[in-house]
Scaffold this motif. Structure first.
Motif, PDB file in Angstrom:
ATOM      1  N   VAL B  11      10.742 -20.104  -2.570  1.00  0.00           N
ATOM      2  CA  VAL B  11       9.383 -20.247  -2.058  1.00  0.00           C
ATOM      3  C   VAL B  11       8.592 -18.987  -2.397  1.00  0.00           C
ATOM      4  O   VAL B  11       9.174 -17.944  -2.690  1.00  0.00           O
ATOM      5  N   VAL B  12       7.277 -19.126  -2.370  1.00  0.00           N
ATOM      6  CA  VAL B  12       6.426 -17.990  -2.707  1.00  0.00           C
ATOM      7  C   VAL B  12       5.927 -17.363  -1.407  1.00  0.00           C
ATOM      8  O   VAL B  12       5.412 -18.060  -0.541  1.00  0.00           O
ATOM      9  N   VAL B  13       6.124 -16.062  -1.282  1.00  0.00           N
ATOM     10  CA  VAL B  13       5.670 -15.356  -0.091  1.00  0.00           C
ATOM     11  C   VAL B  13       4.493 -14.480  -0.485  1.00  0.00           C
ATOM     12  O   VAL B  13       4.624 -13.628  -1.361  1.00  0.00           O
ATOM     13  N   GLU B  14       3.334 -14.737   0.129  1.00  0.00           N
ATOM     14  CA  GLU B  14       2.184 -13.904  -0.166  1.00  0.00           C
ATOM     15  C   GLU B  14       1.955 -12.969   1.009  1.00  0.00           C
ATOM     16  O   GLU B  14       1.615 -13.404   2.107  1.00  0.00           O
ATOM     17  N   TYR B  15       2.152 -11.675   0.766  1.00  0.00           N
ATOM     18  CA  TYR B  15       1.981 -10.688   1.821  1.00  0.00           C
ATOM     19  C   TYR B  15       1.003  -9.643   1.327  1.00  0.00           C
ATOM     20  O   TYR B  15       1.194  -9.063   0.263  1.00  0.00           O
ATOM     21  N   ARG B  17      -1.783 -10.033  -0.020  1.00  0.00           N
ATOM     22  CA  ARG B  17      -2.296 -10.499  -1.312  1.00  0.00           C
ATOM     23  C   ARG B  17      -1.353 -10.255  -2.488  1.00  0.00           C
ATOM     24  O   ARG B  17      -1.758 -10.365  -3.642  1.00  0.00           O
ATOM     25  N   GLU B  19       2.179 -11.547  -4.262  1.00  0.00           N
ATOM     26  CA  GLU B  19       3.099 -12.677  -4.214  1.00  0.00           C
ATOM     27  C   GLU B  19       4.505 -12.263  -4.622  1.00  0.00           C
ATOM     28  O   GLU B  19       4.694 -11.564  -5.625  1.00  0.00           O
ATOM     29  N   ASP B  21       8.583 -14.027  -4.957  1.00  0.00           N
ATOM     30  CA  ASP B  21       9.339 -15.268  -4.914  1.00  0.00           C
ATOM     31  C   ASP B  21      10.634 -15.002  -4.157  1.00  0.00           C
ATOM     32  O   ASP B  21      11.337 -14.025  -4.427  1.00  0.00           O
ATOM     33  N   VAL B 133       7.913  -6.377   3.682  1.00  0.00           N
ATOM     34  CA  VAL B 133       7.646  -7.812   3.603  1.00  0.00           C
ATOM     35  C   VAL B 133       8.765  -8.600   4.257  1.00  0.00           C
ATOM     36  O   VAL B 133       8.537  -9.483   5.077  1.00  0.00           O
TER      37      VAL B 133
END
Lengths: 191, 138, 404
Positions: B11-15, B17, B19, B21, B133
């Protein structure tokens, strides 16, 4: 048989060439004149798009800019004047649009003082639309003037000027930015 | 993209701004080259130590760990170590597509993060970012 | 003015004719060598060429877009990109706004396809889209739209079909001669005309080896010329040569190769998608002029934006009297000034552009979005099973109900 036929053939050939030349030049002139007309219509489309954007912009900005009544009102009234100027001739319309441009750039310069507004998604989208419309107006004007130049060259240069004279092709008028306001407008926001 | 370590779903985690994986099965993390350069710019780290191509030029580290294929270009990745105290073993794409941190490596980062103050070098700060993150993980 | 760029291109015409002659030569001699009939060879060559041309004309653009895995976007998907393309459509006077495609690839590149100006498409990689600011994007799109407007796409498609046919013929020829046994050989064993046959076979072999190379070089020469022209018209449309110059510079900074590039379409891209390190600047085997030179020309235009200004800058930078703009295009042109650089305050920054672009790609891949309360965003691929996902940052368990 003999000289008569040859003369006839030569005459026919010359006639054919002359008619061919007239035909092609005439069509070329018509094509260019239509191009100029279309280019002019394109400017109108973009100006109208700008008029349509402004009420939206006002709606978004109002809530944030409590202390900029004058700037806001200037934009609204400039827009209404520009709306009224449609169809009153090139010069008058250009002047009204010029006023609108400068009112808008004053507004967008003030936006700098409102970080909340600048971060507003809706406003950012609107600003992109406005920037782009401003660009489209100047690009359509640029294309219009380029088209007029090509068309005028064709109507004035030998030999196509003969055909242009015969069929009454008049030279086109350039769209000059006549409004002093627009020329001097601080172009802060429109890239 | 599939996890290069366990083929699990990523899944892609955007923290903030950026990204990343993240594999939902083995908790490994893929750091894309483009995202890494965005982070480097954000942290104002202009050095070459964070350029994926530069990292790929580091000496190969002999490790017992299995070799992994790059999830982007499928080429075999190279094992190198990043940072100093703690050193972290990562897989780097030789074509410059990005970096892979195994689930265990991220765990190691998390474990050591608490002992240390601000990381000294540039690579350390990226590792710190990862730690931040993946605060809790799966 | 620039309408005339597409006509009166004598040098381009000569090169195209040379390629055509090369094709005929290859066809004739291979036919003579393999089945003893030069005319038969010619017929086969022309037949292959016609079929390939028809295919390229009617299906070429959709094929290239499909191979590049390009996705068509709508105006709402990326308003800025759409606007910029529309601006350049207006500036160039194209009859219709081209379809816009985006390619999921970190390598920065862009290209245009389409057989005529009313049926054209432009494509840009995600890597380029997220790197460029508005002015640079405008410069790149102006360059691509110039390719459409100048009919380069049609010209280059035509040339690549010529090149392709020559390559195919040479390939078939070599296979037939190696494995099928050349007909010429058999005939010579029957006696008579031994020398003539030998010469024909020798010429055929020579052509088989040299023709594809020669055709390729011609092809590259045409392509390089069209690149300069597209840069020149791009500067004219935008009235801002610096936009394209700085975009080219950003592109040059990247060393990534395009994933889906294909040798045959290389001239369609804004820069050569095949970049090997250390390639000589004015290499004959490049589809594109060196980027550094293109940038230098654009920056030497001395505040002008006209074709004549480009021509002058070109001659200055290359240090030769030979120009690149056809003289007919310069007739009647008035000097135009380049626009001054202006600050655009509300333009999205680098990170914002990257998110804008990747959000678009996730949307197209049907990823679901989970907004965790801690501010972390999770994008979930359709194949993820289960009804919830735990946020790796804060540990909250989020339901996966909002997935499409």
């Amino acid at each position: 048989m003999g000289i008569g036929i040859i003369v006839l053939i030569v005459v026919l050939a010359v006639l054919f060439l002359v008619i061919g030349f007239i035909w092609m030049t005439y069509n070329g002139l018509v094509r260019l004149r239509n191009q100029v007309k279309n280019a002019w219509a394109q400017i109108d489309v973009q100006l109208k798009r700008r008029h349509d954007l402004i009420p939206n912009l006002m709606e978004t900005v109002k809530g944030y800019m409590k202390h900029e009544r004058e700037t806001l009102e200037a934009v609204t009234s400039a827009r209404n004047l520009a709306q009224k100027a449609i169809g009153t001739g090139v010069g008058a319309q250009a002047k009204a649009e010029g006023e609108l441009s400068s009112a808008l750039s004053r507004l967008l310069a003030v936006v700098e003082n409102y970080p909340d507004l600048k971060a507003n998604q809706n406003f950012m989208a609107l600003q992109e639309e406005l920037t782009s419309t401003e660009n489209k107006i100047s690009f359509s004007r640029q294309y219009y003037n380029d088209s007029v130049l090509t068309y005028n060259n064709k109507t004035q240069m030998v030999p196509s000027n003969i055909i242009a004279g015969m069929f009454g092709f008049k030279t086109g008028e350039f769209f000059e930015v006549t409004a002093a306001a627009e020329r001097e407008a601080p172009k802060v926001s429109f890239g | 993209m599939d996890c290069p370590a366990c083929k699990g779903v990523v899944v892609v985690v955007e923290y903030q701004r950026i990204e990343l994986d993240y594999c939902t099965k083995c908790y490994g993390v893929w750091f894309d080259a483009g995202e890494l350069s965005l982070l480097a710019e954000r942290l104002d780290l202009r050095g070459a130590a964070l350029d994926v191509n530069q990292i790929a030029a580091l000496p190969e580290k002999k490790a017992a760990e299995k070799a992994r294929g790059c999830p982007i270009c499928r080429k075999k990745m190279k094992k190198v170590t990043l940072g100093s105290a703690p050193e972290v073993l990562v897989d780097v794409c030789t074509r410059g597509d990005g970096l892979w941190f195994d689930g265990g490596e991220v765990g190691q980062v998390l474990g050591q993060l608490k002992d240390k103050g601000a990381a000294a070098d540039e690579q350390g700060r990226v590792i710190d970012f990862l730690g931040e993150v993946f605060h809790v993980r799966g | 003015m620039w309408e005339q760029i597409r006509s009166n291109q004598t040098r381009t015409l000569v090169l195209v004719v040379a390629m055509g002659l090369l094709l005929l030569l290859v066809g004739y001699f291979l036919g003579e060598a393999i089945f003893g009939s030069g005319i038969g060879g010619l017929v086969v060559a022309i037949l292959i060429w016609v079929v390939m041309n028809l295919f390229a004309y009617f299906q070429g653009d959709s094929m290239i877009l499909a191979i590049s895995r390009a996705r068509k976007i709508s105006p709402d998907d990326h308003p800025r990109l759409y606007n910029v393309v529309e601006e350049m459509k207006i500036a160039s006077g194209l009859p219709k706004i081209p379809d816009i495609y985006i390619i999921d690839d970190p390598s920065p590149n862009a290209f245009a396809v389409g057989r005529d100006p009313s049926r054209a498409s432009v494509a840009i990689t995600s890597g380029l889209l997220e790197r460029l600011n508005r002015d640079e994007l405008q410069g790149v799109m102006a360059h691509e739209i110039s390719h459409i407007k100048n009919r380069d796409v049609l010209l280059m498609t035509f040339c690549s079909v010529l090149l392709g046919t020559i390559v195919i013929l040479a390939w078939f020829g070599s296979r037939m001669m190696l494995f099928g046994g050349a007909r010429g050989g058999r005939r010579s064993s029957g006696g008579g005309g031994g020398y003539a046959t030998l010469i024909i076979v020798a010429v055929a072999i020579l052509l088989m080896i040299l023709a594809p190379i020669a055709a390729q070089l011609i092809y590259y020469a045409i392509s390089r010329k069209r690149e300069y022209l597209a840069d020149a018209s791009g500067a004219l449309y935008t009235r801002y040569p610096e936009g394209l110059a700085s975009a080219l510079e950003k592109i040059a900074g990247s060393t990534q190769e395009l994933k889906t590039a294909n040798q045959a379409f290389a001239p369609m891209y804004i820069i050569n998608p095949f970049r090997s390190k250390g390639r000589a600047a004015s290499d004959l085997t490049s589809t594109h002029p060196p980027i550094s030179e293109r940038v230098r020309i654009l920056r030497s235009m001395a505040g002008g934006a006209s074709l004549a200004a480009y021509e002058k800058a070109y001659q200055e930078v290359r240090g030769s009297g030979r120009g690149v703009i056809p003289p007919s295009a310069l007739v009647g042109e008035t000097p135009v000034a380049a626009r001054k650089a202006e600050a655009v305050p509300a333009e999205p920054g680098k990170v914002e552009r990257a998110r804008e672009t990747s959000d678009l790609l996730w949307k197209y891949s049907n990823y679901g979005l989970v907004n965790c309360e801690c501010g972390t965003k999770l994008r979930v691929p359709p194949k993820l099973r289960g009804s919830s996902i735990r946020c790796p940052h804060c540990g909250r368990v989020n339901p996966l109900s909002s997935r499409p």
